[in-house]
Write a protein that holds these residues in place. Structure first.
Motif, PDB file in Angstrom:
ATOM      1  N   GLY A 149       0.819  -1.203   0.000  1.00 34.64           N
ATOM      2  CA  GLY A 149       0.000   0.000   0.000  1.00 34.64           C
ATOM      3  C   GLY A 149       0.854   1.255   0.000  1.00 34.64           C
ATOM      4  O   GLY A 149       1.978   1.269   0.509  1.00 34.64           O
ATOM      5  N   ASP A 156      -4.798  12.893  -0.956  1.00 36.38           N
ATOM      6  CA  ASP A 156      -4.457  11.520  -1.343  1.00 36.38           C
ATOM      7  C   ASP A 156      -3.402  11.457  -2.447  1.00 36.38           C
ATOM      8  O   ASP A 156      -3.352  10.503  -3.239  1.00 36.38           O
ATOM      9  CB  ASP A 156      -5.708  10.750  -1.776  1.00 36.38           C
ATOM     10  CG  ASP A 156      -6.614  10.422  -0.594  1.00 36.38           C
ATOM     11  OD1 ASP A 156      -6.140  10.556   0.556  1.00 36.38           O
ATOM     12  OD2 ASP A 156      -7.768  10.059  -0.815  1.00 36.38           O
ATOM     13  N   ARG A 290      -0.747  -3.389   7.736  1.00 38.38           N
ATOM     14  CA  ARG A 290      -1.754  -2.795   6.850  1.00 38.38           C
ATOM     15  C   ARG A 290      -1.170  -2.563   5.455  1.00 38.38           C
ATOM     16  O   ARG A 290      -1.805  -2.874   4.445  1.00 38.38           O
ATOM     17  CB  ARG A 290      -2.238  -1.474   7.435  1.00 38.38           C
ATOM     18  CG  ARG A 290      -3.203  -0.717   6.529  1.00 38.38           C
ATOM     19  CD  ARG A 290      -3.572   0.638   7.128  1.00 38.38           C
ATOM     20  NE  ARG A 290      -4.452   1.396   6.237  1.00 38.38           N
ATOM     21  CZ  ARG A 290      -5.764   1.300   6.223  1.00 38.38           C
ATOM     22  NH1 ARG A 290      -6.379   0.459   7.039  1.00 38.38           N
ATOM     23  NH2 ARG A 290      -6.491   2.021   5.383  1.00 38.38           N
ATOM     24  N   GLY A 293      -0.170  -5.976   3.304  1.00 43.54           N
ATOM     25  CA  GLY A 293      -1.213  -6.833   2.765  1.00 43.54           C
ATOM     26  C   GLY A 293      -0.958  -8.291   3.096  1.00 43.54           C
ATOM     27  O   GLY A 293      -0.205  -8.628   4.010  1.00 43.54           O
ATOM     28  N   GLN A 319      -3.322 -10.431  -1.551  1.00 40.52           N
ATOM     29  CA  GLN A 319      -4.258  -9.329  -1.317  1.00 40.52           C
ATOM     30  C   GLN A 319      -3.448  -8.064  -1.066  1.00 40.52           C
ATOM     31  O   GLN A 319      -2.649  -7.999  -0.127  1.00 40.52           O
ATOM     32  CB  GLN A 319      -5.163  -9.634  -0.122  1.00 40.52           C
ATOM     33  CG  GLN A 319      -6.059 -10.842  -0.337  1.00 40.52           C
ATOM     34  CD  GLN A 319      -6.915 -11.149   0.878  1.00 40.52           C
ATOM     35  OE1 GLN A 319      -6.935 -10.385   1.840  1.00 40.52           O
ATOM     36  NE2 GLN A 319      -7.615 -12.265   0.849  1.00 40.52           N
ATOM     37  N   GLY A 321      -1.908  -4.519  -0.061  1.00 40.27           N
ATOM     38  CA  GLY A 321      -1.972  -3.746   1.168  1.00 40.27           C
ATOM     39  C   GLY A 321      -2.844  -2.508   1.004  1.00 40.27           C
ATOM     40  O   GLY A 321      -3.162  -2.088  -0.113  1.00 40.27           O
ATOM     41  N   LYS A 322      -3.231  -1.937   2.117  1.00 38.71           N
ATOM     42  CA  LYS A 322      -4.069  -0.744   2.112  1.00 38.71           C
ATOM     43  C   LYS A 322      -3.214   0.489   2.362  1.00 38.71           C
ATOM     44  O   LYS A 322      -2.218   0.443   3.080  1.00 38.71           O
ATOM     45  CB  LYS A 322      -5.156  -0.862   3.180  1.00 38.71           C
ATOM     46  CG  LYS A 322      -6.128  -2.009   2.937  1.00 38.71           C
ATOM     47  CD  LYS A 322      -7.166  -2.080   4.039  1.00 38.71           C
ATOM     48  CE  LYS A 322      -8.132  -3.241   3.809  1.00 38.71           C
ATOM     49  NZ  LYS A 322      -9.121  -3.345   4.908  1.00 38.71           N
ATOM     50  N   ALA A 323      -3.628   1.587   1.779  1.00 34.19           N
ATOM     51  CA  ALA A 323      -2.882   2.839   1.904  1.00 34.19           C
ATOM     52  C   ALA A 323      -2.997   3.402   3.324  1.00 34.19           C
ATOM     53  O   ALA A 323      -3.965   3.142   4.043  1.00 34.19           O
ATOM     54  CB  ALA A 323      -3.386   3.865   0.897  1.00 34.19           C
ATOM     55  N   ASP A 527      -7.396   9.299   9.230  1.00 37.20           N
ATOM     56  CA  ASP A 527      -8.278   8.149   9.460  1.00 37.20           C
ATOM     57  C   ASP A 527      -8.151   7.581  10.867  1.00 37.20           C
ATOM     58  O   ASP A 527      -8.866   6.656  11.235  1.00 37.20           O
ATOM     59  CB  ASP A 527      -7.975   7.046   8.446  1.00 37.20           C
ATOM     60  CG  ASP A 527      -8.263   7.476   7.013  1.00 37.20           C
ATOM     61  OD1 ASP A 527      -9.155   8.328   6.838  1.00 37.20           O
ATOM     62  OD2 ASP A 527      -7.597   6.983   6.092  1.00 37.20           O
TER      63      ASP A 527
END
Length: 628
Positions: A149, A156, A290, A293, A319, A321-323, A527
């Motif tokens: 990510g 963003d 995170r 992934g 899968q 990774g998330k940012a 977040d």
């Protein structure tokens, strides 16, 4: 044929040793094929089949089992008997296997043939009863890395994302084994890395290995193709790595990514292995799970025959990774990093948007040696703390126009305090509090200390954000002000020394709180669900903030920050700070300056400098101009 038997689960237990002299289970009616099948499943589960009785005199089945599964690494398995079909002294057993490989579960069925003889059941051993392989094949598990990510900035915009690099190293298939060490030394010299360490790594690696020496950004000091060709085995391999726009950008806050260390592999409890890419510092390390992934797994059956193709038996797709989102402004962060690039001591620039608390730039200079000076530094804030002192005075009835005594020196318990060496004589004597703040008179603050009891000083600091416990999502120090102090320590507290400590981050928060007329809470990760920090018992009010802002403006119009007067745009407010430290005579000093400019609050720190105005001031001015 016997009716289907109930499946019997055999759980894997660490250190289990299954000692089966024979596959036999005697009953009143003779050997039972079902019980023999359970014993086979138990042996396969434990991985110890040496005592399993087999038909004929084929290859050693323990050796054969080990050969088949060696390429799976530290996998574990549970084997159950799904079905036993017996007829005329023979039985066909259906085995169900659940094999765990790096967190992935591969389920499959195999068949085993049992033959009754000599009051026991014997296994017709074949590789296919272990896994869906044929004679000569073995299993190999390969981890498929997930796309990492990004770390994002304001709106963003990607800050850290996959960027092209070149992995420069020695390919041992391209150099004679006896000459690999010599090539390693030559390449290490070319790359300016430790020759002895790299040579040992190359010589210890296998004959098919590529041994990486250095990873370089494309276009960033890469060796020429001619230089690499001159060294047998030296190659450059194109790749991608998660990188910021430049090497200095956002370091050490954003952190780095590299191969997992022995320590991180151990801490991961099987989730990582040698060669995996992980976060090693900063946000990359803090949010590695995170960002990383879930890796994929690919299991193939292969033979050692030349030209033979692998058969895929199982695959789990990776899968991504998330940012991780941050509030950093790419332009301002780059400007701060660039401004600090030539500063030798530890240094920092922190910029905040007062209206939202968003951190726009969090920069620690190269002199910080990889430490996050900006958020975690602990230093005496010096005269930048006089904003807190002034707020305490205001709350005791002193006004910006109230006269205070600014003398050349003041003595407390035998210790003499003085102003900085070129303090203007025109600002000595009975002067207004605004004039004392504008010119940073130490003696006036100390002489008026009865108007600022130590507990109230700590209370005022908290109202401006200094001393709060705020969860930024990264390690951060937001200052400390003791509630009790006596004698010379009490006097030093009035000018931001003694036991008072602050980080560049919290001094930017102080400036932001003055600018926005309220207590500002810094935000780095939008977040994040932060825990609530206790609110001040005596919060900052608008009139107090206006008075403090006027004093900070006076620093620019009439005091030690006059060089900022021609910065275009909104009026600039500021406060310089110089704090003594260490045992040298004369003492060395930290240099500080905080500033406000429209919807921007900034703190600049240099760990060793002449003074706030002379050392930190020019850096602040350069940043404010770059921020336009």
């Amino acid at each position: 044929m016997l009716p289907p038997r109930r499946a019997r689960l055999v759980a894997s237990t660490t250190g289990l040793v299954v000692a089966l002299a024979v596959l036999t289970a005697c009953s009143d009616n003779g050997p039972d094929a079902g019980d023999a099948a359970d014993d086979l499943a138990a042996a396969l589960t434990s991985g110890n089949v040496a005592k399993v009785a087999t038909t004929g005199s084929g290859p050693d089945h323990q050796t054969e089992l080990d050969r088949i599964v060696e390429g799976l690494g530290t996998s574990t398995q549970k084997v159950t008997v799904k079905d036993v079909a017996e007829k005329d002294g023979a039985a066909t057993v259906t085995l169900s296997t659940r094999r765990s490989i790096n967190g992935a579960t591969w389920s499959y069925e195999t068949k085993a043939s049992l033959v009754e003889g000599n009051d026991r059941w014997e296994v017709d051993w074949k590789p296919s009863l272990v896994a869906p392989v044929t004679k000569g094949e073995r299993l190999v598990a390969r981890t498929v890395a997930a796309e990492r990510g990004d770390i994002l900035g304001a709106e963003d915009e990607p800050l850290v994302t996959a960027r092209p690099v070149v992995r420069v190293g020695i390919d041992k298939t391209r150099v004679d084994a006896k000459k690999a060490g010599t090539s390693a030394v030559a390449l290490a010299k070319l790359l300016d890395i430790d020759t002895g360490t790299f040579r040992k790594r190359v010589e210890a690696a296998g004959p098919q290995a590529f041994v990486e020496g250095l990873v370089l950004r494309k276009g960033a000091g890469l060796p020429s193709g001619q230089d690499l060709e001159a060294i047998p085995g030296a190659v450059g391999i194109d790749a991608e790595l998660p990188l910021a726009p430049t090497r200095a950008f956002g370091q050490p806050l954003l952190g780095t990514v590299g191969e997992a260390t022995a320590e991180t592999i151990k801490e991961s409890k099987g989730a990582l292995k040698a060669g995996d890419q992980v976060g090693l510092s900063g946000l990359q390390k803090r949010y590695d799970t995170r960002l990383r992934g879930t890796p994929g797994i690919e299991v193939t059956a292969i033979t050692d025959e030349e030209g033979a193709e692998a058969r895929e038996l199982f695959a789990r797709e990776p899968q991504a990774g998330k940012a991780v989102r941050t509030t950093l402004d790419p332009k301002l962060q780059a400007a701060a990093d660039d401004i600090l690039g030539d500063v030798d001591p530890a240094s920092a620039i922190v910029a905040i948007r007062p209206s939202t608390g968003e951190l726009l730039a969090v920069a620690s200079g190269p002199g910080s040696d990889g430490n996050d000076t900006a958020t975690s530094g602990r230093y005496a804030p010096g005269s930048t703390f006089k904003i807190v002192t002034a707020l305490t005075f205001l709350r005791s009835g002193v006004t910006p126009e109230t006269k205070v005594r600014c003398s050349p020196t003041v003595t407390v318990d035998g210790r003499t305090f003085k102003n900085y060496s070129d303090y203007p004589s025109s600002a000595l004597g009975n002067v207004s509090l605004t004039t004392a703040i504008a010119n940073s008179c130490n003696t006036a603050m100390i002489a008026t200390r009865k108007k600022a009891p130590q507990a109230r000083l700590a209370d005022a600091a908290y109202a401006l954000g200094l001393g709060r416990d705020v969860d930024l999502g990264v390690p951060a120090f937001l200052g400390s002000v003791p509630t009790t102090a006596k004698g010379t320590e009490r006097a030093a507290s009035m000018i931001g020394q003694g036991r008072i400590e602050a980080s560049p981050l919290v001094m930017a928060v102080v400036a932001a709180s003055v600018q926005d007329r309220r207590l500002v809470t810094p935000v780095l990760l939008p977040d994040l669900e932060p825990k609530d920090a206790p609110t001040p018992a005596n919060p900052l009010n608008a009139q107090e903030a206006i008075s403090l802002a006027d004093m900070m403006r006076a620093v620019v119009t009439d005091g030690s920050g006059r060089f900022l007067l021609d910065v275009p745009g909104s009026p600039v407010g500021a406060k310089t700070g110089t704090a003594e430290y260490g045992d040298d005579v004369p003492p060395r000093t930290h240099a500080w300056m905080i500033g406000t400019h429209g919807n921007l609050a900034v703190a600049v720190f240099v760990g060793d400098g002449a003074s706030g105005s002379a050392t930190a001031g020019p850096l602040l001015e350069e940043f404010l101009r770059a921020a336009r």
